[in-house]
Motif scaffolding. Structure first.
Motif, mmCIF file in Angstrom:
data_model
loop_
_atom_site.group_PDB
_atom_site.id
_atom_site.type_symbol
_atom_site.label_atom_id
_atom_site.label_comp_id
_atom_site.label_asym_id
_atom_site.label_seq_id
_atom_site.Cartn_x
_atom_site.Cartn_y
_atom_site.Cartn_z
ATOM 1 N N ASP A 1 0.841 -1.205 0.000
ATOM 2 C CA ASP A 1 0.000 0.000 0.000
ATOM 3 C C ASP A 1 0.875 1.254 0.000
ATOM 4 N N ASP A 2 1.942 1.237 0.825
ATOM 5 C CA ASP A 2 2.842 2.391 0.871
ATOM 6 C C ASP A 2 3.556 2.607 -0.468
ATOM 7 N N VAL A 3 4.158 1.540 -1.001
ATOM 8 C CA VAL A 3 4.949 1.740 -2.224
ATOM 9 C C VAL A 3 4.050 2.054 -3.419
ATOM 10 N N ASP A 4 2.811 1.601 -3.378
ATOM 11 C CA ASP A 4 1.889 1.915 -4.465
ATOM 12 C C ASP A 4 1.508 3.399 -4.422
ATOM 13 N N ALA A 5 1.311 3.934 -3.215
ATOM 14 C CA ALA A 5 1.020 5.368 -3.088
ATOM 15 C C ALA A 5 2.240 6.194 -3.517
ATOM 16 N N ILE A 6 3.419 5.717 -3.184
ATOM 17 C CA ILE A 6 4.660 6.391 -3.604
ATOM 18 C C ILE A 6 4.776 6.380 -5.126
#
Ligand code: 4NP
Length: 162
Positions: A145-150
Protein backbone atom coordinates in the motif's frame (compact mmCIF):
# COMPACT_ATOMS: atom_id res chain seq x y z
CA UNK A 1 31.05 17.84 -12.40
CA UNK A 2 30.13 14.45 -13.77
CA UNK A 3 26.57 13.87 -14.85
CA UNK A 4 25.71 10.75 -16.81
CA UNK A 5 22.07 11.80 -16.87
CA UNK A 6 21.85 14.57 -19.46
CA UNK A 7 19.16 14.44 -22.18
CA UNK A 8 17.76 11.09 -21.20
CA UNK A 9 14.53 9.87 -19.64
CA UNK A 10 14.12 10.20 -15.88
CA UNK A 11 15.86 7.50 -13.86
CA UNK A 12 14.72 6.51 -10.37
CA UNK A 13 16.40 4.05 -8.01
CA UNK A 14 14.59 2.55 -5.01
CA UNK A 15 16.81 1.65 -2.08
CA UNK A 16 16.38 -0.54 1.00
CA UNK A 17 18.61 -2.80 3.09
CA UNK A 18 18.46 -6.20 1.43
CA UNK A 19 16.83 -5.38 -1.94
CA UNK A 20 14.51 -8.36 -1.55
CA UNK A 21 11.43 -6.82 0.13
CA UNK A 22 10.71 -3.08 0.14
CA UNK A 23 12.69 -1.76 -2.82
CA UNK A 24 11.72 -4.50 -5.30
CA UNK A 25 8.08 -3.97 -4.27
CA UNK A 26 8.57 -0.24 -4.87
CA UNK A 27 10.19 -0.94 -8.24
CA UNK A 28 7.34 -3.29 -9.20
CA UNK A 29 4.63 -0.83 -8.15
CA UNK A 30 6.39 2.00 -10.00
CA UNK A 31 6.90 -0.08 -13.15
CA UNK A 32 3.16 -0.83 -13.20
CA UNK A 33 2.14 2.77 -12.45
CA UNK A 34 4.43 4.36 -15.06
CA UNK A 35 3.37 1.78 -17.66
CA UNK A 36 -0.32 2.58 -16.97
CA UNK A 37 0.47 6.29 -17.37
CA UNK A 38 2.41 5.68 -20.59
CA UNK A 39 5.51 7.45 -19.23
CA UNK A 40 8.92 6.15 -20.24
CA UNK A 41 11.32 6.07 -17.27
CA UNK A 42 14.28 4.03 -16.09
CA UNK A 43 13.53 2.22 -12.83
CA UNK A 44 15.75 0.04 -10.70
CA UNK A 45 16.25 -1.00 -7.09
CA UNK A 46 19.22 -1.82 -4.88
CA UNK A 47 20.15 -2.63 -1.31
CA UNK A 48 22.75 -1.04 0.93
CA UNK A 49 23.76 -4.55 2.08
CA UNK A 50 25.23 -7.37 0.00
CA UNK A 51 23.75 -10.46 1.70
CA UNK A 52 21.15 -11.12 -0.98
CA UNK A 53 23.00 -10.05 -4.13
CA UNK A 54 21.73 -12.09 -7.08
CA UNK A 55 18.67 -13.37 -5.20
CA UNK A 56 15.07 -12.91 -6.37
CA UNK A 57 12.69 -10.95 -4.13
CA UNK A 58 11.54 -12.63 -0.90
CA UNK A 59 8.79 -15.15 -1.74
CA UNK A 60 6.33 -13.20 0.44
CA UNK A 61 7.08 -10.01 -1.51
CA UNK A 62 6.62 -11.89 -4.79
CA UNK A 63 3.28 -13.27 -3.54
CA UNK A 64 2.00 -9.85 -2.46
CA UNK A 65 2.98 -8.25 -5.78
CA UNK A 66 1.29 -11.10 -7.64
CA UNK A 67 -1.86 -10.54 -5.59
CA UNK A 68 -1.80 -6.93 -6.79
CA UNK A 69 -1.27 -8.01 -10.40
CA UNK A 70 2.45 -7.32 -10.67
CA UNK A 71 5.17 -9.89 -11.40
CA UNK A 72 8.46 -9.09 -9.65
CA UNK A 73 9.88 -12.63 -9.86
CA UNK A 74 12.44 -11.63 -12.49
CA UNK A 75 14.13 -8.98 -10.33
CA UNK A 76 17.52 -9.79 -8.80
CA UNK A 77 19.07 -8.07 -5.81
CA UNK A 78 22.13 -5.90 -6.20
CA UNK A 79 24.09 -3.62 -3.92
CA UNK A 80 24.10 0.18 -4.19
CA UNK A 81 27.32 1.50 -5.73
CA UNK A 82 28.83 5.01 -5.83
CA UNK A 83 28.22 5.12 -9.60
CA UNK A 84 24.46 4.97 -8.99
CA UNK A 85 24.66 8.56 -7.74
CA UNK A 86 25.53 9.70 -11.27
CA UNK A 87 23.32 7.25 -13.19
CA UNK A 88 20.03 8.11 -11.48
CA UNK A 89 18.18 11.41 -11.05
CA UNK A 90 16.50 10.33 -7.87
CA UNK A 91 17.46 7.75 -5.25
CA UNK A 92 14.64 7.01 -2.81
CA UNK A 93 15.49 5.24 0.42
CA UNK A 94 12.96 3.18 2.37
CA UNK A 95 14.13 4.44 5.79
CA UNK A 96 16.57 6.71 7.62
CA UNK A 97 19.10 3.94 8.11
CA UNK A 98 19.23 3.30 4.35
CA UNK A 99 19.57 7.05 3.82
CA UNK A 100 22.54 7.25 6.22
CA UNK A 101 24.26 4.27 4.56
CA UNK A 102 23.71 5.82 1.13
CA UNK A 103 25.14 9.18 2.23
CA UNK A 104 28.22 7.36 3.51
CA UNK A 105 29.17 6.19 -0.01
CA UNK A 106 27.83 9.18 -1.96
CA UNK A 107 30.68 10.47 -4.16
CA UNK A 108 31.61 14.15 -4.19
CA UNK A 109 30.41 14.51 -7.80
CA UNK A 110 27.02 12.90 -7.15
CA UNK A 111 24.20 14.41 -9.18
CA UNK A 112 21.27 12.29 -7.95
CA UNK A 113 18.77 13.75 -5.52
CA UNK A 114 18.62 11.54 -2.42
CA UNK A 115 15.60 11.31 -0.13
CA UNK A 116 13.08 9.12 1.64
CA UNK A 117 10.34 7.34 -0.30
CA UNK A 118 7.64 8.54 2.05
CA UNK A 119 8.74 12.17 1.76
CA UNK A 120 6.70 12.09 -1.45
CA UNK A 121 3.45 11.59 0.48
CA UNK A 122 1.74 14.45 2.31
CA UNK A 123 1.69 13.77 6.04
CA UNK A 124 4.29 10.97 5.86
CA UNK A 125 7.44 13.11 5.65
CA UNK A 126 10.39 11.65 7.56
CA UNK A 127 8.73 8.27 8.01
CA UNK A 128 10.24 4.95 6.95
CA UNK A 129 8.51 2.21 4.99
CA UNK A 130 8.16 -0.55 7.60
CA UNK A 131 10.48 -3.46 6.92
CA UNK A 132 8.25 -6.57 6.66
CA UNK A 133 11.19 -9.02 6.50
CA UNK A 134 11.07 -10.13 10.14
CA UNK A 135 7.30 -9.86 10.54
CA UNK A 136 4.27 -11.89 9.53
CA UNK A 137 3.19 -12.27 5.91
CA UNK A 138 0.48 -9.62 6.27
CA UNK A 139 3.15 -6.92 6.72
CA UNK A 140 3.74 -7.14 2.99
CA UNK A 141 0.22 -5.90 2.23
CA UNK A 142 0.81 -2.60 4.04
CA UNK A 143 4.26 -2.32 2.45
CA UNK A 144 2.57 -2.66 -0.94
CA UNK A 145 0.00 0.00 0.00
CA UNK A 146 2.84 2.39 0.87
CA UNK A 147 4.95 1.74 -2.22
CA UNK A 148 1.89 1.91 -4.46
CA UNK A 149 1.02 5.37 -3.09
CA UNK A 150 4.66 6.39 -3.60
CA UNK A 151 4.48 5.13 -7.19
CA UNK A 152 1.38 7.28 -7.84
CA UNK A 153 3.14 10.33 -6.39
CA UNK A 154 6.13 9.69 -8.67
CA UNK A 155 3.90 9.40 -11.73
CA UNK A 156 2.35 12.77 -10.82
CA UNK A 157 5.80 14.29 -10.36
CA UNK A 158 7.16 13.02 -13.69
CA UNK A 159 3.97 13.41 -15.66
CA UNK A 160 4.48 15.80 -18.61
CA UNK A 161 1.26 17.59 -17.68
CA UNK A 162 2.16 17.75 -13.98
P1 4NP B 1 14.49 -5.18 2.69
O1 4NP B 1 14.25 -6.22 3.88
O2 4NP B 1 15.58 -4.25 3.14
O3 4NP B 1 13.17 -4.49 2.56
O4 4NP B 1 14.87 -5.99 1.46
C1 4NP B 1 15.29 -6.98 4.44
C2 4NP B 1 15.76 -8.08 3.76
C3 4NP B 1 16.76 -8.84 4.32
C4 4NP B 1 17.30 -8.50 5.55
C5 4NP B 1 16.83 -7.39 6.21
C6 4NP B 1 15.83 -6.62 5.65
N1 4NP B 1 18.31 -9.31 6.12
O5 4NP B 1 18.75 -8.99 7.24
O6 4NP B 1 18.75 -10.27 5.49
Amino acid sequence: MRNDRQNTKPAILFLCLGNICRSPLAEGAARAAFARAGIDVTLDSAGTGDWHVGHPPDRRAQAEARRRGVDISGLRARQLSPGDFCRFDLILAADESNLRDARAIRPADATAELGLMLDLLPGRRGQGVTDPYYGKDDGFASTWDDVDAIASALVARFSPSG
